[in-house]
Design a protein around this motif. Structure first.
Motif, PDB file in Angstrom:
ATOM      1  N   ALA A  41       0.861  -1.181   0.000  1.00 29.96           N
ATOM      2  CA  ALA A  41       0.000   0.000   0.000  1.00 29.96           C
ATOM      3  C   ALA A  41       0.899   1.231   0.000  1.00 29.96           C
ATOM      4  O   ALA A  41       2.084   1.143   0.320  1.00 29.96           O
ATOM      5  CB  ALA A  41      -0.895  -0.014   1.227  1.00 29.96           C
ATOM      6  N   PRO A  42       0.375   2.385  -0.353  1.00 31.59           N
ATOM      7  CA  PRO A  42       1.190   3.598  -0.320  1.00 31.59           C
ATOM      8  C   PRO A  42       1.731   3.865   1.086  1.00 31.59           C
ATOM      9  O   PRO A  42       1.164   3.416   2.071  1.00 31.59           O
ATOM     10  CB  PRO A  42       0.214   4.709  -0.731  1.00 31.59           C
ATOM     11  CG  PRO A  42      -0.899   4.000  -1.421  1.00 31.59           C
ATOM     12  CD  PRO A  42      -0.974   2.630  -0.825  1.00 31.59           C
ATOM     13  N   LEU A  43       2.839   4.599   1.149  1.00 33.59           N
ATOM     14  CA  LEU A  43       3.430   4.940   2.440  1.00 33.59           C
ATOM     15  C   LEU A  43       2.434   5.717   3.274  1.00 33.59           C
ATOM     16  O   LEU A  43       1.681   6.544   2.778  1.00 33.59           O
ATOM     17  CB  LEU A  43       4.703   5.765   2.245  1.00 33.59           C
ATOM     18  CG  LEU A  43       5.887   4.995   1.678  1.00 33.59           C
ATOM     19  CD1 LEU A  43       7.031   5.949   1.385  1.00 33.59           C
ATOM     20  CD2 LEU A  43       6.339   3.914   2.630  1.00 33.59           C
ATOM     21  N   LEU A  62      -4.231  -6.284   1.757  1.00 36.49           N
ATOM     22  CA  LEU A  62      -4.972  -7.527   1.797  1.00 36.49           C
ATOM     23  C   LEU A  62      -5.360  -7.870   0.367  1.00 36.49           C
ATOM     24  O   LEU A  62      -5.495  -6.982  -0.477  1.00 36.49           O
ATOM     25  CB  LEU A  62      -6.208  -7.391   2.675  1.00 36.49           C
ATOM     26  CG  LEU A  62      -5.916  -7.092   4.141  1.00 36.49           C
ATOM     27  CD1 LEU A  62      -7.225  -6.875   4.894  1.00 36.49           C
ATOM     28  CD2 LEU A  62      -5.120  -8.202   4.770  1.00 36.49           C
ATOM     29  N   LEU A  63      -5.553  -9.128   0.096  1.00 35.69           N
ATOM     30  CA  LEU A  63      -5.834  -9.575  -1.266  1.00 35.69           C
ATOM     31  C   LEU A  63      -7.040  -8.856  -1.854  1.00 35.69           C
ATOM     32  O   LEU A  63      -7.063  -8.527  -3.032  1.00 35.69           O
ATOM     33  CB  LEU A  63      -6.049 -11.088  -1.288  1.00 35.69           C
ATOM     34  CG  LEU A  63      -6.136 -11.730  -2.660  1.00 35.69           C
ATOM     35  CD1 LEU A  63      -4.906 -11.417  -3.498  1.00 35.69           C
ATOM     36  CD2 LEU A  63      -6.325 -13.220  -2.544  1.00 35.69           C
ATOM     37  N   GLU A  64      -8.029  -8.529  -1.009  1.00 30.03           N
ATOM     38  CA  GLU A  64      -9.230  -7.854  -1.500  1.00 30.03           C
ATOM     39  C   GLU A  64      -8.927  -6.450  -2.014  1.00 30.03           C
ATOM     40  O   GLU A  64      -9.686  -5.887  -2.782  1.00 30.03           O
ATOM     41  CB  GLU A  64     -10.289  -7.754  -0.394  1.00 30.03           C
ATOM     42  CG  GLU A  64     -10.819  -9.086   0.078  1.00 30.03           C
ATOM     43  CD  GLU A  64      -9.935  -9.726   1.142  1.00 30.03           C
ATOM     44  OE1 GLU A  64      -9.235  -9.018   1.886  1.00 30.03           O
ATOM     45  OE2 GLU A  64      -9.928 -10.957   1.201  1.00 30.03           O
ATOM     46  N   THR A  65      -7.825  -5.839  -1.548  1.00 27.32           N
ATOM     47  CA  THR A  65      -7.517  -4.466  -1.937  1.00 27.32           C
ATOM     48  C   THR A  65      -6.450  -4.385  -3.022  1.00 27.32           C
ATOM     49  O   THR A  65      -6.104  -3.296  -3.456  1.00 27.32           O
ATOM     50  CB  THR A  65      -7.051  -3.646  -0.717  1.00 27.32           C
ATOM     51  OG1 THR A  65      -5.826  -4.193  -0.235  1.00 27.32           O
ATOM     52  CG2 THR A  65      -8.092  -3.648   0.377  1.00 27.32           C
ATOM     53  N   VAL A  66      -5.930  -5.520  -3.460  1.00 31.17           N
ATOM     54  CA  VAL A  66      -4.940  -5.532  -4.539  1.00 31.17           C
ATOM     55  C   VAL A  66      -5.677  -5.252  -5.844  1.00 31.17           C
ATOM     56  O   VAL A  66      -6.753  -5.816  -6.087  1.00 31.17           O
ATOM     57  CB  VAL A  66      -4.225  -6.905  -4.609  1.00 31.17           C
ATOM     58  CG1 VAL A  66      -3.349  -7.013  -5.843  1.00 31.17           C
ATOM     59  CG2 VAL A  66      -3.413  -7.142  -3.350  1.00 31.17           C
ATOM     60  N   PRO A  67      -5.142  -4.351  -6.683  1.00 29.41           N
ATOM     61  CA  PRO A  67      -5.794  -4.107  -7.973  1.00 29.41           C
ATOM     62  C   PRO A  67      -6.043  -5.433  -8.699  1.00 29.41           C
ATOM     63  O   PRO A  67      -5.229  -6.345  -8.618  1.00 29.41           O
ATOM     64  CB  PRO A  67      -4.779  -3.253  -8.737  1.00 29.41           C
ATOM     65  CG  PRO A  67      -3.920  -2.652  -7.683  1.00 29.41           C
ATOM     66  CD  PRO A  67      -3.896  -3.622  -6.543  1.00 29.41           C
ATOM     67  N   LEU A 129      -0.073 -11.706   3.405  1.00 28.14           N
ATOM     68  CA  LEU A 129       0.185 -12.076   2.013  1.00 28.14           C
ATOM     69  C   LEU A 129      -0.541 -13.372   1.659  1.00 28.14           C
ATOM     70  O   LEU A 129      -0.626 -14.284   2.483  1.00 28.14           O
ATOM     71  CB  LEU A 129       1.690 -12.233   1.768  1.00 28.14           C
ATOM     72  CG  LEU A 129       2.487 -10.943   1.811  1.00 28.14           C
ATOM     73  CD1 LEU A 129       3.983 -11.231   1.741  1.00 28.14           C
ATOM     74  CD2 LEU A 129       2.087 -10.020   0.681  1.00 28.14           C
ATOM     75  N   PRO A 130      -1.036 -13.499   0.442  1.00 30.31           N
ATOM     76  CA  PRO A 130      -1.776 -14.702   0.048  1.00 30.31           C
ATOM     77  C   PRO A 130      -0.830 -15.834  -0.385  1.00 30.31           C
ATOM     78  O   PRO A 130      -0.724 -16.173  -1.562  1.00 30.31           O
ATOM     79  CB  PRO A 130      -2.630 -14.200  -1.126  1.00 30.31           C
ATOM     80  CG  PRO A 130      -1.793 -13.122  -1.750  1.00 30.31           C
ATOM     81  CD  PRO A 130      -1.077 -12.463  -0.604  1.00 30.31           C
TER      82      PRO A 130
END
Length: 188
Positions: A41-43, A62-67, A129-130
């Motif tokens: 995620a951004p700093l 979290l995996l749900e927030t990964v593009p 991490l997934p």
């Protein structure tokens, strides 16, 4: 089922970098792991405000927030970040010894134990991490979908100290639930 253990222990270095120690049937190896950029995620707010030096805090997404990406692409990114250099060579050696140099189809599977400490925040965040998406050689599948590999999150927790023996009489408090719409429990 008997497994060949491939224990991977993470130790935080700085920022998003970790030292990796591998213990397997072929010996001990060490390497590095850098969290793939897609999972960062951004700093954000600096860690240690009021203490010097304060390092900006970067959360693992979290995996749900990964593009939105192909899960195989995410798994490959994790696989390449972990299994390169000496750590990748160690995995190749273990695969080679269990297969006698051939690509594995069946036989003794390999258990990849990912060991992360929960009492150190920089290492505990690796649990986000997934790891179940690890995708790489020697199989064209996710490692967890094969009979060749098992991926296990191994939580490092401190062992309790020496316990003092209980002195008799031992008193135990038993608390039970009583739900009006449910049948009662036979506690005797």
């Amino acid at each position: 089922m008997k497994y060949q253990d491939f224990a991977v222990t993470f130790h935080h270095l700085a920022g998003d970098s970790y030292r990796v120690e591998v213990n397997c049937c072929q010996g001990d190896f060490s390497g590095t792991f850098d969290v793939p950029p897609v999972f960062l995620a951004p700093l954000g707010v600096p860690v240690g405000v009021g203490r010097a030096p304060a390092e900006p805090y970067r959360r693992i997404r979290l995996l749900e927030t990964v593009p939105e990406r192909d899960p195989r692409e995410l798994g490959r990114a994790l696989f390449r970040a972990l299994f390169h250099g000496p750590v990748g060579q160690a995995l190749d050696l273990v695969i080679g010894t269990t297969q006698a140099g051939k690509r594995r189809s069946f036989g003794q599977p390999i258990r990849i134990e990912l060991r992360m400490s929960l009492d150190r925040p920089a290492e505990a965040r690796l649990h986000d991490l997934p790891w179940e998406l690890l995708f790489g050689t020697p199989s064209p599948k996710f490692l967890v979908q094969t009979e060749q590999f098992s991926v296990v999150r191994y939580i490092l927790v401190p062992l309790p100290g020496v316990r003092t023996p209980a002195r008799p009489p031992l008193r135990i408090l038993l608390v039970s639930a009583s739900v009006p719409a449910a049948p009662g429990l036979d506690l005797e």
